[in-house]
Design an enzyme around this catalytic site. Structure first.
Site, PDB file in Angstrom:
ATOM      1  N   GLU A 123       0.855  -1.184   0.000  1.00 15.73           N
ATOM      2  CA  GLU A 123       0.000   0.000   0.000  1.00 15.73           C
ATOM      3  C   GLU A 123       0.895   1.240   0.000  1.00 15.73           C
ATOM      4  O   GLU A 123       1.441   1.600  -1.031  1.00 15.73           O
ATOM      5  CB  GLU A 123      -1.019  -0.075   1.157  1.00 15.73           C
ATOM      6  CG  GLU A 123      -1.953  -1.278   0.926  1.00 15.73           C
ATOM      7  CD  GLU A 123      -3.065  -1.450   1.938  1.00 15.73           C
ATOM      8  OE1 GLU A 123      -3.274  -0.578   2.797  1.00 15.73           O
ATOM      9  OE2 GLU A 123      -3.749  -2.493   1.874  1.00 15.73           O
TER      10      GLU A 123
HETATM   11  C1  HEC Z   1      -2.973   0.033  -2.419  1.00 17.73           C
HETATM   12  C2  HEC Z   1      -4.351   0.237  -2.074  1.00 17.73           C
HETATM   13  C3  HEC Z   1      -4.715   0.875  -0.766  1.00 17.73           C
HETATM   14  C4  HEC Z   1      -4.250   2.057  -0.226  1.00 17.73           C
HETATM   15  C5  HEC Z   1      -3.179   2.953  -0.757  1.00 17.73           C
HETATM   16  C6  HEC Z   1      -5.008   2.264   0.985  1.00 17.73           C
HETATM   17  N1  HEC Z   1      -5.911   1.258   1.160  1.00 17.73           N
HETATM   18 FE1  HEC Z   1      -7.317   1.143   2.591  1.00 17.73          FE
HETATM   19  N2  HEC Z   1      -7.666  -0.760   2.103  1.00 17.73           N
HETATM   20  C7  HEC Z   1      -7.126  -1.414   1.020  1.00 17.73           C
HETATM   21  C8  HEC Z   1      -7.372  -2.844   1.139  1.00 17.73           C
HETATM   22  C9  HEC Z   1      -6.949  -3.913   0.156  1.00 17.73           C
HETATM   23  C10 HEC Z   1      -8.078  -3.016   2.348  1.00 17.73           C
HETATM   24  C11 HEC Z   1      -8.506  -4.347   2.961  1.00 17.73           C
HETATM   25  C12 HEC Z   1      -7.256  -4.987   3.578  1.00 17.73           C
HETATM   26  C13 HEC Z   1      -7.570  -6.150   4.493  1.00 17.73           C
HETATM   27  O1  HEC Z   1      -8.716  -6.373   4.830  1.00 17.73           O
HETATM   28  O2  HEC Z   1      -6.622  -6.830   4.912  1.00 17.73           O
HETATM   29  C14 HEC Z   1      -8.269  -1.668   2.913  1.00 17.73           C
HETATM   30  C15 HEC Z   1      -9.013  -1.397   4.047  1.00 17.73           C
HETATM   31  C16 HEC Z   1      -9.286  -0.104   4.493  1.00 17.73           C
HETATM   32  C17 HEC Z   1     -10.261   0.248   5.503  1.00 17.73           C
HETATM   33  C18 HEC Z   1     -11.176  -0.715   6.222  1.00 17.73           C
HETATM   34  C19 HEC Z   1     -12.591  -0.579   5.717  1.00 17.73           C
HETATM   35  C20 HEC Z   1     -13.446  -1.682   6.248  1.00 17.73           C
HETATM   36  O3  HEC Z   1     -14.665  -1.555   6.180  1.00 17.73           O
HETATM   37  O4  HEC Z   1     -12.903  -2.702   6.695  1.00 17.73           O
HETATM   38  C21 HEC Z   1     -10.199   1.602   5.676  1.00 17.73           C
HETATM   39  C22 HEC Z   1     -11.032   2.450   6.631  1.00 17.73           C
HETATM   40  C23 HEC Z   1      -9.161   2.083   4.806  1.00 17.73           C
HETATM   41  N3  HEC Z   1      -8.646   1.031   4.077  1.00 17.73           N
HETATM   42  C24 HEC Z   1      -8.708   3.386   4.755  1.00 17.73           C
HETATM   43  C25 HEC Z   1      -7.504   3.737   4.139  1.00 17.73           C
HETATM   44  C26 HEC Z   1      -6.771   4.955   4.407  1.00 17.73           C
HETATM   45  C27 HEC Z   1      -7.200   6.045   5.374  1.00 17.73           C
HETATM   46  C28 HEC Z   1      -5.658   4.924   3.610  1.00 17.73           C
HETATM   47  C29 HEC Z   1      -4.533   5.936   3.533  1.00 17.73           C
HETATM   48  C30 HEC Z   1      -3.759   6.129   4.753  1.00 17.73           C
HETATM   49  C31 HEC Z   1      -5.722   3.690   2.835  1.00 17.73           C
HETATM   50  N4  HEC Z   1      -6.840   2.990   3.216  1.00 17.73           N
HETATM   51  C32 HEC Z   1      -4.823   3.340   1.839  1.00 17.73           C
HETATM   52  C33 HEC Z   1      -6.435  -0.823  -0.011  1.00 17.73           C
HETATM   53  C34 HEC Z   1      -5.756   0.375   0.142  1.00 17.73           C
END
Ligand code: HEC
Ligand code: HEC
Length: 304
Positions: free
Chosen positions: A114
């Site tokens: 990420e």
């Molecule tokens: C490269 C892609 C990527 C980036 C960049 C990214 N995310 Fe995500 N995000 C994901 C993925 C994939 C998951 C699920 C991961 C897991 O469940 O293990 C996730 C899960 C989440 C969730 C959980 C939502 C839920 O309902 O479970 C939140 C809130 C979130 N991200 C916020 C953010 C924030 C704030 C940032 C920046 C700091 C960010 N993400 C950066 C891909 C990304």
């Protein structure tokens, strides 16, 4: 539901109810804007190319229309869940491993797939921006720190609610559902979908086995909660996802392996309830799930 159902994180929030109506007077717009700016800031990643918004697009219902989203060092195994209404989930991630949005933030910052960064690195970069530093001081009365960044981003995320779906209007007493959608809602309850997809977000608040009655696939490359606990009983245990705006957030499931909502519903009925559904049942359930589609969060119209 069968006695073998193991509820890993029982929740008190079982009641299906509408999202609270949008009230701009309850929101500090300047802090929300700061949070949005950080959410869209690629300096949060090691090579300044990836922001939260890369994978959670505001114009894409808080997610990205890809099975797996590429980050700094490649593509992770899981589908990006939407950040819309995520603040109402009492646990975050497909395996529920973070309980709050603040805790959740440690995940993407450090994950090489990420943002591939660290808090000291992020803070060091942002502190060199005098305008941003001044905004933190003025708005939060705090310097740029891990805590203040987490506060601002999660404050923004808390505003990303979508309260105006036809289903919310129905729950508030308006005649907003088509007859198919209404029949679908009744089926959703009578078939047992609502036992897992429950509460204000129609999901998001318990963990369950994917494949309770029939295992959908032999792919065990991601074993869900078992990856964390090592406990065999946690094999393919995932957080039940929220179904709000689900018609807009394809592809589906933890691995993004299914593109059509109708197919996801068919798989669910068999994998979780051991039932094969008629065409009419599928039509009605899809009509109901489509009634969970709201316009984008009203806050976005007030921010840049
Ligand atoms: C490269 C892609 C990527 C980036 C960049 C990214 N995310 Fe995500 N995000 C994901 C993925 C994939 C998951 C699920 C991961 C897991 O469940 O293990 C996730 C899960 C989440 C969730 C959980 C939502 C839920 O309902 O479970 C939140 C809130 C979130 N991200 C916020 C953010 C924030 C704030 C940032 C920046 C700091 C960010 N993400 C950066 C891909 C990304
Ligand atoms: C025993 C609990 C349980 C029942 C009953 C259940 N689900 Fe699910 N549902 C889950 C879990 C767990 C997932 C996540 C599976 C995964 O991705 O690994 C899920 C995922 C989904 C998804 C994909 C959402 C997304 O964003 O990827 C849809 C759509 C869905 N369910 C609809 C239904 C419908 C419709 C029914 C009734 C026919 C139903 N579910 C019954 C537990 C359940």
């Amino acid at each position: 539901m069968s006695a073998s159902v193991r509820v890993v994180a029982p929740s008190q929030d079982r009641i299906t109810r509408p999202l609270p109506l949008f009230d701009p007077y309850k929101i500090d717009l300047a802090v929300a804007q700061l949070g949005k700016d950080l959410f869209e800031d690629p300096r949060l990643s090691s090579n300044n190319t990836v922001s939260c918004a890369t994978c959670h697009e505001m114009t894409g219902y808080g997610t990205q229309a890809l099975a797996n989203s590429p980050g700094v060092q490649g593509v992770g195994p899981r589908n990006s869940p939407t950040v819309f209404n995520a603040s109402l989930n009492p646990m975050q991630f497909w395996d529920g491993r973070a309980l709050t949005l603040e805790q959740q933030l440690d995940g993407p910052i450090h994950n090489p797939l990420e943002m591939d960064s660290s808090w000291p690195q992020v803070i060091d970069k942002l502190q060199q921006d005098p305008v941003l530093s001044e905004r933190f001081n003025t708005l939060l009365n705090q310097p740029i720190s891990e805590q203040s960044i987490k506060y601002a981003i999660s404050y923004f995320e808390q505003q990303l609610l979508t309260p105006d779906a036809p289903f919310d209007q129905h729950l508030r007493g308006d005649h907003a559902l088509t007859s198919d959608a209404k029949a679908g809602w009744q089926r959703f309850v009578s078939l047992g979908c609502a036992q897992c997809h429950q509460g204000i977000n129609l999901g998001g608040n318990i963990m369950q086995t994917f494949g309770l009655t029939h295992r959908h696939s032999d792919n065990l490359s991601d074993m869900g909660l078992r990856e964390l606990t090592g406990d065999e009983r946690d094999t393919l245990v995932f957080r039940v996802p929220s179904l709000r705006n689900v018609a807009m957030t394809a592809p589906y499931f933890h691995d993004g392996s299914v593109n059509r909502l109708r197919d996801a519903v068919e798989i669910m009925a068999m994998s979780q309830l051991g039932k094969s559904l008629s065409e009419q049942e599928l039509d009605e359930l899809v009509a109901f799930l489509s009634s969970l589609t709201a316009p984008p969060p009203p806050i976005l119209a007030l921010l840049q």
